[in-house]
Motif scaffolding. Structure first.
Motif: not given
Length: 355
Positions: A184-201
């Motif tokens: 994530s560009a903003d360093r926010t903890a995410r499950y995958g990429s910086s895309a929304p989790d539904w799109l990453d999944e």
């Protein structure tokens, strides 16, 4: 008792001979001393490192997964190394990164079975320490037989291959959406990429094989038959929610013993993990599978996911994409209308299957 492996990292049939043992990077890693005496073979898009009995079959997952990702999104320059071990050392992780590979630790079925047996024996022996040896042995055998009768889904080789393709999908999408330096560009903890989790999944589920897809629809039909559930989440919730495993996956990183690894959790531990996650990931996955199929079937465009992902990369969202491109693709032009149509589509699918 059950164990879960949790990683904390258009059809195409691979032709025989596509995997090559100990060539190119395999020789480099062996000479550098980072893979020891482990088997190593390269294939289109990646490498398989480890002595698993199904290593050759694992290698055949790669070209299919990469071909589907190219069909749905774009060609990927990301290379993936499936390391058939619970842990990937910091040294091997660094060597893989130097050659452009992302490590994917994997616990194969044989290792899972051995770990399960060891865990059962240790737990039962601790609980029956006061019993005579013969009685303890009998209880152990009963527990092992019970566990064997409730074998995990990944004991099915097809399901295992689909799960590997799923994880490859995450790594390819990370590179596609965020570039070579994923995160994530903003360093926010995410499950995958910086895309929304539904799109990453979506990118991961889209790469699953027929066996995994069937299992998603079986689960959806069971929920529909049980209580009439069609969509587990309202569309606006689904599009904005965190991945159900995000919080627990972050906490689970403290359990890793290597630079990159997979952790096996037994019954109570697995239940606690899922409870702490705040949601059921299987429900999230099955809705994702149906959403993919709805979008592709309704639009008639297998690259519809790429178009939507590009809108997000440009700072937009699905609502804005629908306004601009929904009608042109045979889809509604608002989220409200999309939810109504998607739910009707899903209900028809599940009702037909139930009948």
């Amino acid at each position: 008792m059950r164990l879960k492996a949790i990683p904390v990292a258009a059809a195409f049939v691979a032709m025989a001979g596509s995997a090559q043992a100990d060539d190119g990077p395999c020789n480099e890693w062996r000479e550098a001393g980072v893979i020891g005496d482990l088997q190593c073979q390269t294939t289109d898009g990646g490498a398989v490192i480890g002595g698993a009995a199904r290593a050759t079959e694992y290698a055949q997952v790669f070209p299919r997964a990469f071909a589907i990702f190219e069909d749905y999104f774009a060609p990927s320059e990301q290379k993936v190394a499936l390391v058939v071990q619970p842990e990937v050392s910091a040294e091997l992780t660094a060597a893989l990164a130097a050659d452009g590979y992302k490590p994917l630790p994997w616990i194969d079925n044989e290792t899972k079975a051995a770990m399960l047996r060891d865990r059962i024996v240790a737990q039962v022996e601790a609980q029956t320490a006061s019993l005579p040896e013969a009685q303890r042995a009998a209880v152990v055998q009963q527990a092992l037989a019970k566990a064997e009768g409730a074998a995990p889904a990944h004991a099915d080789p097809e399901m295992e291959d689909g799960a590997i393709a799923h994880e490859i999908g995450h790594l390819l999408f990370n590179r596609y959406f965020d570039g070579p330096e994923t995160g994530s560009a903003d360093r926010t903890a995410r499950y995958g990429s910086s895309a929304p989790d539904w799109l990453d999944e979506t990118a991961a589920v889209a790469l699953e094989n027929d066996a995994q897809t069937r299992s998603r629809y079986v689960a959806a039909r069971e929920a529909y038959d049980a209580d009439g559930t069609v969509l587990a989440f309202p569309l606006d919730t689904y599009l904005s929610m965190e991945h159900p495993l995000l919080q627990s996956a972050q906490a689970l990183k403290t359990l890793k013993r290597g630079s990159t690894g997979a952790v096996m959790l037994s019954g109570d531990e697995a239940d606690a993990f899922l409870e702490a996650s705040g949601g059921n990931p299987a429900v999230f996955y099955r809705q994702t599978r149906m959403f993919i199929d709805y979008l592709m079937e309704t639009s008639g465009d297998p690259r519809i996911l790429n178009s939507i992902a590009q809108a997000y990369r440009d700072g937009g969202d699905l609502s804005g994409w629908l306004t601009q491109w929904g009608g042109e693709n045979g889809l509604p032009e608002t989220l409200e209308a999309l939810e109504t149509e998607f739910e009707a589509w899903a209900k028809a699918k599940l009702a037909d299957a139930a009948a």
